[in-house]
Motif scaffolding. Structure first.
Motif, PDB file in Angstrom:
ATOM      1  N   ALA A   1       2.713  -7.903   7.937  1.00 30.48           N
ATOM      2  CA  ALA A   1       1.812  -8.367   6.891  1.00 30.48           C
ATOM      3  C   ALA A   1       0.361  -8.046   7.244  1.00 30.48           C
ATOM      4  O   ALA A   1      -0.415  -7.554   6.410  1.00 30.48           O
ATOM      5  CB  ALA A   1       1.990  -9.872   6.685  1.00 30.48           C
ATOM      6  N   ILE A   2       0.005  -8.305   8.481  1.00 30.22           N
ATOM      7  CA  ILE A   2      -1.379  -8.063   8.914  1.00 30.22           C
ATOM      8  C   ILE A   2      -1.696  -6.569   8.843  1.00 30.22           C
ATOM      9  O   ILE A   2      -2.742  -6.160   8.330  1.00 30.22           O
ATOM     10  CB  ILE A   2      -1.614  -8.612  10.338  1.00 30.22           C
ATOM     11  CG1 ILE A   2      -1.498 -10.144  10.316  1.00 30.22           C
ATOM     12  CG2 ILE A   2      -2.971  -8.188  10.881  1.00 30.22           C
ATOM     13  CD1 ILE A   2      -1.364 -10.767  11.685  1.00 30.22           C
ATOM     14  N   ASN A   3      -0.759  -5.748   9.341  1.00 29.55           N
ATOM     15  CA  ASN A   3      -0.971  -4.301   9.293  1.00 29.55           C
ATOM     16  C   ASN A   3      -1.093  -3.804   7.853  1.00 29.55           C
ATOM     17  O   ASN A   3      -1.898  -2.926   7.547  1.00 29.55           O
ATOM     18  CB  ASN A   3       0.169  -3.560   9.998  1.00 29.55           C
ATOM     19  CG  ASN A   3       0.128  -3.790  11.497  1.00 29.55           C
ATOM     20  OD1 ASN A   3      -0.932  -4.144  12.042  1.00 29.55           O
ATOM     21  ND2 ASN A   3       1.250  -3.624  12.168  1.00 29.55           N
TER      22      ASN A   3
ATOM     23  N   MET B   1      -2.950  -7.255  -5.182  1.00 23.45           N
ATOM     24  CA  MET B   1      -1.944  -8.196  -5.680  1.00 23.45           C
ATOM     25  C   MET B   1      -0.542  -7.603  -5.592  1.00 23.45           C
ATOM     26  O   MET B   1       0.411  -8.285  -5.202  1.00 23.45           O
ATOM     27  CB  MET B   1      -2.250  -8.598  -7.140  1.00 23.45           C
ATOM     28  CG  MET B   1      -3.416  -9.565  -7.279  1.00 23.45           C
ATOM     29  SD  MET B   1      -3.184 -11.031  -6.249  1.00 23.45           S
ATOM     30  CE  MET B   1      -4.765 -11.111  -5.459  1.00 23.45           C
ATOM     31  N   SER B   2      -0.417  -6.326  -5.894  1.00 21.84           N
ATOM     32  CA  SER B   2       0.917  -5.733  -5.812  1.00 21.84           C
ATOM     33  C   SER B   2       1.350  -5.596  -4.348  1.00 21.84           C
ATOM     34  O   SER B   2       2.528  -5.755  -4.023  1.00 21.84           O
ATOM     35  CB  SER B   2       0.961  -4.383  -6.539  1.00 21.84           C
ATOM     36  OG  SER B   2      -0.009  -3.523  -5.998  1.00 21.84           O
ATOM     37  N   LEU B   3       0.397  -5.354  -3.485  1.00 18.68           N
ATOM     38  CA  LEU B   3       0.715  -5.279  -2.049  1.00 18.68           C
ATOM     39  C   LEU B   3       1.199  -6.645  -1.532  1.00 18.68           C
ATOM     40  O   LEU B   3       2.188  -6.733  -0.789  1.00 18.68           O
ATOM     41  CB  LEU B   3      -0.524  -4.825  -1.259  1.00 18.68           C
ATOM     42  CG  LEU B   3      -0.349  -4.679   0.252  1.00 18.68           C
ATOM     43  CD1 LEU B   3       0.695  -3.612   0.585  1.00 18.68           C
ATOM     44  CD2 LEU B   3      -1.670  -4.333   0.918  1.00 18.68           C
ATOM     45  N   ILE B   4       0.508  -7.698  -1.973  1.00 16.12           N
ATOM     46  CA  ILE B   4       0.891  -9.059  -1.572  1.00 16.12           C
ATOM     47  C   ILE B   4       2.317  -9.355  -2.029  1.00 16.12           C
ATOM     48  O   ILE B   4       3.127  -9.905  -1.272  1.00 16.12           O
ATOM     49  CB  ILE B   4      -0.120 -10.094  -2.145  1.00 16.12           C
ATOM     50  CG1 ILE B   4      -1.435 -10.025  -1.346  1.00 16.12           C
ATOM     51  CG2 ILE B   4       0.448 -11.518  -2.103  1.00 16.12           C
ATOM     52  CD1 ILE B   4      -2.576 -10.820  -1.936  1.00 16.12           C
ATOM     53  N   ALA B   5       2.615  -8.945  -3.256  1.00 12.68           N
ATOM     54  CA  ALA B   5       3.963  -9.168  -3.783  1.00 12.68           C
ATOM     55  C   ALA B   5       4.982  -8.351  -3.002  1.00 12.68           C
ATOM     56  O   ALA B   5       6.043  -8.845  -2.614  1.00 12.68           O
ATOM     57  CB  ALA B   5       4.004  -8.793  -5.263  1.00 12.68           C
ATOM     58  N   LEU B   6       4.613  -7.105  -2.714  1.00 10.87           N
ATOM     59  CA  LEU B   6       5.502  -6.201  -1.977  1.00 10.87           C
ATOM     60  C   LEU B   6       5.827  -6.753  -0.589  1.00 10.87           C
ATOM     61  O   LEU B   6       6.961  -6.679  -0.111  1.00 10.87           O
ATOM     62  CB  LEU B   6       4.822  -4.830  -1.865  1.00 10.87           C
ATOM     63  CG  LEU B   6       5.645  -3.704  -1.255  1.00 10.87           C
ATOM     64  CD1 LEU B   6       6.748  -3.295  -2.232  1.00 10.87           C
ATOM     65  CD2 LEU B   6       4.759  -2.510  -0.948  1.00 10.87           C
ATOM     66  N   LEU B   7       4.804  -7.323   0.071  1.00 14.86           N
ATOM     67  CA  LEU B   7       4.982  -7.858   1.429  1.00 14.86           C
ATOM     68  C   LEU B   7       5.644  -9.237   1.414  1.00 14.86           C
ATOM     69  O   LEU B   7       5.965  -9.793   2.464  1.00 14.86           O
ATOM     70  CB  LEU B   7       3.628  -7.952   2.146  1.00 14.86           C
ATOM     71  CG  LEU B   7       2.969  -6.622   2.532  1.00 14.86           C
ATOM     72  CD1 LEU B   7       1.528  -6.847   2.959  1.00 14.86           C
ATOM     73  CD2 LEU B   7       3.746  -5.927   3.651  1.00 14.86           C
ATOM     74  N   GLY B   8       5.828  -9.792   0.212  1.00 17.50           N
ATOM     75  CA  GLY B   8       6.485 -11.092   0.102  1.00 17.50           C
ATOM     76  C   GLY B   8       5.633 -12.239   0.615  1.00 17.50           C
ATOM     77  O   GLY B   8       6.153 -13.218   1.161  1.00 17.50           O
ATOM     78  N   LEU B   9       4.318 -12.119   0.457  1.00 17.98           N
ATOM     79  CA  LEU B   9       3.431 -13.165   0.976  1.00 17.98           C
ATOM     80  C   LEU B   9       3.231 -14.250  -0.073  1.00 17.98           C
ATOM     81  O   LEU B   9       3.247 -13.978  -1.281  1.00 17.98           O
ATOM     82  CB  LEU B   9       2.072 -12.562   1.352  1.00 17.98           C
ATOM     83  CG  LEU B   9       2.133 -11.341   2.280  1.00 17.98           C
ATOM     84  CD1 LEU B   9       0.730 -10.803   2.542  1.00 17.98           C
ATOM     85  CD2 LEU B   9       2.811 -11.690   3.593  1.00 17.98           C
ATOM     86  N   THR B  10       3.041 -15.467   0.377  1.00 15.68           N
ATOM     87  CA  THR B  10       2.791 -16.584  -0.534  1.00 15.68           C
ATOM     88  C   THR B  10       1.287 -16.692  -0.762  1.00 15.68           C
ATOM     89  O   THR B  10       0.512 -16.701   0.195  1.00 15.68           O
ATOM     90  CB  THR B  10       3.293 -17.898   0.095  1.00 15.68           C
ATOM     91  OG1 THR B  10       4.632 -17.697   0.510  1.00 15.68           O
ATOM     92  CG2 THR B  10       3.209 -19.053  -0.882  1.00 15.68           C
TER      93      THR B  10
END
Lengths: 161, 555
Positions: free
Chosen positions: A134-136, A102-111
């Protein structure tokens, strides 16, 4: 080298078959193909990313121009290309990894599109590079499914020349 | 008016009074409308025969050939014919029946996705799903067949569209955005070509099927004669420049005479005119015309630079380019080049091997050329006899030598000759075929007989698939794998069964008389000529080799 080729076609049934068929028939290397409506409902824009040497790429444009449904073919130079791509990625995880993800998703700015007990589906829209990032970023975890639209592009100002 | 009646109405409005075809379940409404329409329909004995006949008609007449077939197998039987016409840019309108729109995609009886199948082998194609689309599509399709670079166009018409009510008004020739059938030449490109030609000492015109028009042929002859330009003609270009002319160098490439290829090798400027720089002509791209700059005039931009790099591209309509070129050029005499061309032709003539025992195929074709004197439409099938015909038939005018070039379709000859005989030209039609290709569509003998078409058939009968056998001899240590026919019917007797007068000859002394008799006979006729089986087509440049890498035989 890679080239972005933007093709305006008559919005007719079978037009995608004609375009895709040409790619296989002439043995061109196409990295992505994306089609969708334009400002004129009778016209569809197909964006291709094609790789090959200069001579091959010249041929690709000319062969596309020859298709009856094709109205215009533009090779968009990279320095003038405004590009965008969208991807949906489903990543699966074990409960103990959830916070990390979840923190990675937030960090990458993904919706976040959905969160299940052991997976999440996220969306990224941006340049091809940001989609790759994002994929990497998610790659160390298990990417269960992915859908990329392929690149769409317009030249700065909307039209070439 | 029903859709089927609208199609017939469309034929009449366009002046189409002759169509080829074969009926079937899903095309019955159209055949019903044709029944008392006054339009002449030639009933072939196989859909492939029908489409090759439409092709032969189109090649000989310059008009669009129309072919009709039913859905499923009828439509798929057109596939070879479509691909053949596509490769040689022949205008054909193919109309196929299809299962009703309500059944599309359900694997109905005799359903085949001919729209999908024919995409890569047509210039364009249509599947009609709304009655109101039928006439606009037909109108556009017909326009596309012959405008710009010609080609086959297929219109797939479901049965319920044929029976639906249709507004009979035919849209005016449509303008298709992005489609420019007669591009104007760019002045600077023509100027560059004119300048290169002015400076050239040893120029050659390399002429192809794109120049197959009388006015282009005349312009070419004028230009070549005024400025001593040598001329090679591709298989599709044969006859556009008169064979036998002092500047004519014949067929370039794999089986062209040595003088044609040596001349290309010595030339300093090659000007391709409506031609594809086909691999059978060019061979090794890096070694083609090593001293020459390459100019390429073509209306199809995608042809320019497709196979080899072009120094002087000229895009545009050939006739317009030649007109412009003529205005920009002042004639230059090149006596040395002209002398060299004559010298090469004298030094490396095509020869007919002598034989007292067996008939040599070249002698037969040479006798045919002498008997017809350029005044016949010669149709060939594919193989050795085709190359000997290209070498030994003297063609003097466009559209008098019809041959399947790009696709190399065995079985093309007989039905194409049928179409040519219905083209409205007065010239007699002579088919030169091999015994292999002849058997691929020999059912069309019935069509010849039914309509009493004056097609003269010469079978160069060597009892084998000669061209493949020749390759096996040269490149596969004479291992004649499946190329020898251990059984062939007696073609002369076969013709008799079809009610076609025939003769079979085996003696070299009979050749001239038999050919003469065949040509001077009134109706159809067949001459089966038993020839030396191991005769080869020479000279030969093996595939992918340089322009002067002539294959040397051991015999």
């Amino acid at each position: 080298m890679k080239k972005i080729i933007s093709i305006l076609v008559r919005n007719k049934p079978g037009v995608l078959s004609h375009v895709a068929g040409l790619v296989t028939r002439r043995a061109y290397n196409v990295e992505s193909i994306a089609a969708g409506p334009t400002e004129n409902h009778q016209i569809t824009r197909i964006t291709l990313v094609v790789s090959g040497d200069e001579k091959v790429l010249e041929q690709v444009s000319r062969q596309f121009e020859k298709l009856i449904d094709v109205i215009k073919v533009d090779a968009i130079p990279h320095e003038l290309a405004l590009t965008g791509e969208l991807a949906l990625i489903t990543v699966s995880f074990t409960p103990e990894k959830k916070t990390e993800i979840m923190s990675l998703i937030a960090l990458l700015g993904l919706t976040i599109k959905s969160i299940e007990r052991d997976s999440a589906t996220v969306m990224i829209a941006g340049s091809a590079q940001s989609v790759d990032t994002a994929i990497n970023g998610l790659a160390p975890f298990h990417i269960k499914a992915m859908a990329r639209t392929g690149l769409v592009a317009l030249p700065i100002g909307g039209v070439t020349d | 008016m029903t859709g089927a009646q609208a199609i017939v109405h469309f034929f009449k409005e366009m002046g189409i009074d002759l169509v080829f075809g074969y009926p079937g379940g899903q095309i019955i409404p159209l055949y019903d409308a044709l029944y008392d329409s006054g339009i002449k329909h030639i009933l072939a004995r196989h859909e492939q025969g029908a489409i090759h006949a439409a092709d032969g008609f189109a090649r000989a007449s310059g008009k669009t050939g129309v072919v009709i077939a039913t859905s499923g197998p009828g439509a798929t039987n057109l596939v070879t014919g479509l691909a053949n016409a596509h490769m040689d840019s022949v205008p054909i309108l193919a109309i196929t029946g299809q299962v009703p729109t309500t059944s599309l995609g359900t694997d109905s009886f005799q359903e085949a996705d001919i729209y999908g199948i024919s995409i890569p082998i047509t210039k364009y194609n249509y599947l009609i799903k709304e009655p109101s689309d039928l006439l606009p599509a037909l109108s556009e399709a017909y326009y596309l067949t012959s405008s710009g670079r010609p080609g086959p166009v297929l219109v797939d018409v479901p049965k319920d569209i044929q029976t639906a009510h249709v507004d009979p008004s035919i849209p005016k020739p449509v303008s298709i955005p992005g489609y420019n059938p007669q591009p104007a030449p760019k002045a600077e490109q023509v100027s560059a070509l004119a300048e290169a030609l002015t400076r050239s000492l040893r120029p050659i015109f390399y002429v192809g099927g794109g120049a197959n028009m009388n006015n282009v042929a005349e312009a070419l002859l004028k230009l070549a004669e005024a400025s001593d330009i040598g001329v090679v003609t591709s298989l599709q270009g044969k006859g556009i420049f008169p064979d036998g002319h002092s500047l004519s160098l014949g067929l370039p490439g794999m089986h062209g005479p040595k003088y044609a290829n040596i001349a290309i090798n010595e030339a300093d400027l090659i000007i391709g005119l409506g031609v594809r720089f086909d691999d059978r002509v060019v061979g090794d791209v890096r070694r083609f015309a090593p001293l020459a700059r390459i100019a390429h005039v073509d209306l199809d931009l995608a042809e320019i630079g497709k196979r080899l790099s072009v120094d002087l591209p000229v895009s545009g309509d050939l006739k317009l380019v030649l007109e412009e070129l003529e205005r920009k050029l002042s004639p230059i005499k090149r006596p040395e080049w002209k002398k060299r061309i004559l010298e090469l032709k004298k030094e490396y003539p095509l020869t007919i091997p002598k034989s007292l025992k067996e008939i040599k195929p070249q002698a037969v074709i040479s006798a045919l050329s002498a008997a017809t004197k350029g005044g016949a439409i010669i149709v060939t099938d594919v193989g050795q006899h085709q190359m000997w015909s290209a070498q030994f038939i003297e063609s003097k005018k466009p559209r008098r030598f019809l041959s399947s070039g790009g696709l190399g379709t065995m079985g093309f000859g007989l039905p194409a000759a049928i179409g040519a005989s219905l083209s409205g030209r007065k010239d007699p039609v002579v088919l030169v075929s091999g015994d292999g290709g002849f058997q691929m569509n020999l059912q069309e003998l019935a069509t010849i007989r039914q309509y009493n078409l004056p097609v003269k058939i010469v079978i160069i009968n060597n009892g084998c698939l000669g061209m493949v056998r020749q390759w096996q001899q040269f490149f596969f240590q004479r291992r004649y794998s499946q190329t020898i026919f251990e059984y062939n019917p007696d073609f002369s007797k076969l013709a008799e069964v079809y009610g076609i007068p025939s003769q079979r000859i085996e003696d070299p002394n009979e050749v001239e008389r038999a050919i003469g008799a065949l040509i001077s006979s009134k109706g159809p006729g067949l001459l089966d000529v038993i020839v030396d089986m191991e005769e080869n087509v020479l000279p030969m440049i093996p595939a992918g080799r340089g322009q002067t890498d002539f294959y040397e035989t051991d015999s």
